[in-house]
Structures are given as structure tokens and as C-alpha cells.
Scaffold this active site. Structure first.
Site, PDB file in Angstrom:
ATOM      1  N   ALA A 128       2.114   3.881  -3.615  1.00  6.14           N
ATOM      2  CA  ALA A 128       2.224   2.454  -3.886  1.00  6.14           C
ATOM      3  C   ALA A 128       1.045   1.712  -3.274  1.00  6.14           C
ATOM      4  O   ALA A 128       0.615   2.010  -2.154  1.00  6.14           O
ATOM      5  CB  ALA A 128       3.534   1.916  -3.324  1.00  6.14           C
ATOM      6  N   GLY A 188       4.260   7.345  -2.888  1.00  4.43           N
ATOM      7  CA  GLY A 188       4.863   7.071  -4.187  1.00  4.43           C
ATOM      8  C   GLY A 188       4.324   7.971  -5.278  1.00  4.43           C
ATOM      9  O   GLY A 188       5.002   8.208  -6.282  1.00  4.43           O
ATOM     10  N   GLU A 226       6.482  10.929  -5.066  1.00  4.54           N
ATOM     11  CA  GLU A 226       7.790  10.603  -5.636  1.00  4.54           C
ATOM     12  C   GLU A 226       7.731  10.565  -7.160  1.00  4.54           C
ATOM     13  O   GLU A 226       8.690  10.967  -7.831  1.00  4.54           O
ATOM     14  CB  GLU A 226       8.272   9.267  -5.064  1.00  4.54           C
ATOM     15  CG  GLU A 226       8.605   9.358  -3.578  1.00  4.54           C
ATOM     16  CD  GLU A 226       8.921   8.019  -2.955  1.00  4.54           C
ATOM     17  OE1 GLU A 226      10.036   7.847  -2.424  1.00  4.54           O
ATOM     18  OE2 GLU A 226       8.042   7.128  -2.992  1.00  4.54           O
ATOM     19  N   GLU A 285       4.465   7.810   4.677  1.00  4.19           N
ATOM     20  CA  GLU A 285       4.948   6.446   4.872  1.00  4.19           C
ATOM     21  C   GLU A 285       5.242   6.100   6.339  1.00  4.19           C
ATOM     22  O   GLU A 285       5.019   4.959   6.763  1.00  4.19           O
ATOM     23  CB  GLU A 285       6.213   6.199   4.032  1.00  4.19           C
ATOM     24  CG  GLU A 285       5.961   6.088   2.536  1.00  4.19           C
ATOM     25  CD  GLU A 285       6.027   7.426   1.816  1.00  4.19           C
ATOM     26  OE1 GLU A 285       6.109   7.429   0.569  1.00  4.19           O
ATOM     27  OE2 GLU A 285       6.007   8.487   2.499  1.00  4.19           O
TER      28      GLU A 285
END
Length: 253
Positions: free
Chosen positions: A64, A110, A113, A133
């Protein structure tokens, strides 16, 4: 230039993240573009396999975009960023067609993910995969705490998430996080070959097999799926081609 590139070649669709200058860090525009592309693929009767990759040679996605989400107020982050990401990744995971993630480089946060939402992951041997993260005081927020341990086990998932340290493609393959690792120069060809192999099979059977596997071991669903496929036009064609010793011509009916 679009940050999401979509191309269809017969029964195979390809989506590429296209923000190489930011290592394909995901922003809201990319999430919306991915969601629109996935919806169109899901509605298609012709597309049988999706390849999910990225342009360039350095990264699949580093996750992200921090600048995109760090400016949000907590409630807006929940309303928009977290929920939109979850909705998109569940949309990818629930796609009827098999999804092959093609990991050409860094696959972090992300981006990891996103790769976890695919059915199959192929990685270049230079790729690194990680969940960094905690290094910025956050945790995986788009399903990583659920999909990662389901795939590689709780202990290894905790190691990756607690330490934040990336693992090599070779370790990822050993742990079952990726299906195959290959030299970077061979990655695209292998992904295309596997997609073609899957696309050549009876699509209803493949899609129902995916649903049965993803149901978490529900034997009843497997039985229903087996009964449905056994009486499809594709099943009749499969038997006929076997008897006649010729390649099958599956119609998806």
C-alpha cells in the site's frame, strides 16, 4: 498512462500493475482499476484463467502507498482504505477463474496480500516476499493475518509478520508460499504455459474444483460439484475425445 493494464488473449486474461516508478505501490486509483477489471473478468464466459503480474523487472508490488493511507483519518481509513482493499482481495480470491500471480521481484506488504489472494504463485528466483508492516507500527490489513498462516502455517506466518523480514523466493517455495521459482527470464513463459494448460481443461470442472477446494473441505459441496460436472457438455466431450483419441474441444457448457 493507466496504472492498471488489462489484456485478453483468447481464454487468458492478463492484468498488470503499472506504476513501476513507485514499485507498484497500491493507491486508491489502482484498487478501483483492479476491482473494475476483476468484475469484467468474472462476468466473462470466455476467459478461463487470469494472470496477475506487474510491468518492469524490479517488483510485483511493495504494498500500500504509505502517502495514500497515512493522510486518512482513522474512520476514513476504515470506511475506504481497509474495506475497499478487503473487498477487492476477496473479489480476486472468489473469482470463478483460476488466478496465477506472477511475482517478478519485491512482493511486500499489501503486494504480498494481493499475491495471497491468487490461487497459484510463480516467482522469479530474485524475488523477495515479506510482511514489513510492523516496522512502521502497523500490521497486515488486507487479509495477511488470515491467508498467510492458512498457506504456510501459523509459526512461519508469525515469524514473517513479527520480524518484518522478507524471505527469499527459494525459502518461499520451501514453505509453500509460492508454487515454483524460476530464473527471471523464464518466468513469463512458464506462467503463460501453465495458464494455457489450465485453459485447455474443461472450464466448468476447473471452476467447480476451485470452489470445492476453497470451501474448506466441505465434502457435500465436492459431491454436488462432481455431479454437476459429470452431466455437463464438457464431460460428454471429454469422454468422446478419450474414446476417439483426439484433443477435447471444451465449450464451457
Amino acid at each position: 498512462m493507466s496504472k492498471i493494464l488489462v489484456h485478453t488473449d483468447g481464454a487468458i486474461a492478463t492484468i498488470r500493475l503499472n506504476r513501476p516508478e513507485k514499485l507498484h505501490a497500491l493507491d486508491e486509483e489502482m484498487l478501483k482499476g483492479l476491482a473494475n477489471a476483476i468484475a469484467e473478468i468474472d462476468a466473462s464466459k470466455e476467459i478461463r484463467v487470469l494472470l496477475l503480474g506487474a510491468t518492469g523487472e524490479r517488483a510485483f508490488s511493495v504494498g500500500a502507498d504509505i502517502l495514500a493511507w497515512s493522510a486518512l483519518e482513522p474512520l476514513d481509513m476504515w470506511r475506504r482504505w481497509i474495506r475497499d482493499g478487503h473487498r477487492l482481495f476477496n473479489q480476486i480470491a472468489g473469482l470463478r477463474q483460476p488466478v496465477i500471480a506472477v511475482l517478478n521481484g519485491y512482493t511486500l506488504g499489501g503486494g504480498l496480500e494481493l499475491a495471497l489472494a491468487a490461487d497459484i504463485r510463480l516467482a522469479a528466483n530474485r524475488a523477495q516476499l515479506g510482511a514489513p508492516e510492523v516496522g512502521i507500527g502497523a500490521i497486515p490489513g488486507w487479509g495477511g493475518t488470515q491467508r498467510l498462516p492458512a498457506l504456510i502455517g501459523v509459526g512461519r506466518a508469525k515469524q514473517m509478520i513479527f520480524s518484518g523480514e522478507p524471505i527469499s523466493a527459494a525459502t518461499a517455495e520451501e514453505w509453500g508460499l509460492v508454487n515454483e521459482t524460476l530464473p527471471a527470464a523464464q518466468l513469463e513463459a512458464r506462467a503463460s504455459e501453465l495458464a494455457q494448460q489450465i485453459a485447455a481443461k474443461a472450464p466448468i470442472a476447473v471452476q467447480l474444483a476451485k470452489q470445492a477446494i476453497d470451501s474448506g473441505g466441505a465434502a457435500t459441496l465436492e459431491g454436488i460439484a462432481g455431479a454437476l460436472t459429470a452431466h455437463s457438455d464438457d464431460a460428454a466431450e471429454g469422454l468422446a475425445s478419450f474414446r476417439e483419441k483426439r484433443p477435447p474441444r471444451f465449450s464451457g457448457r
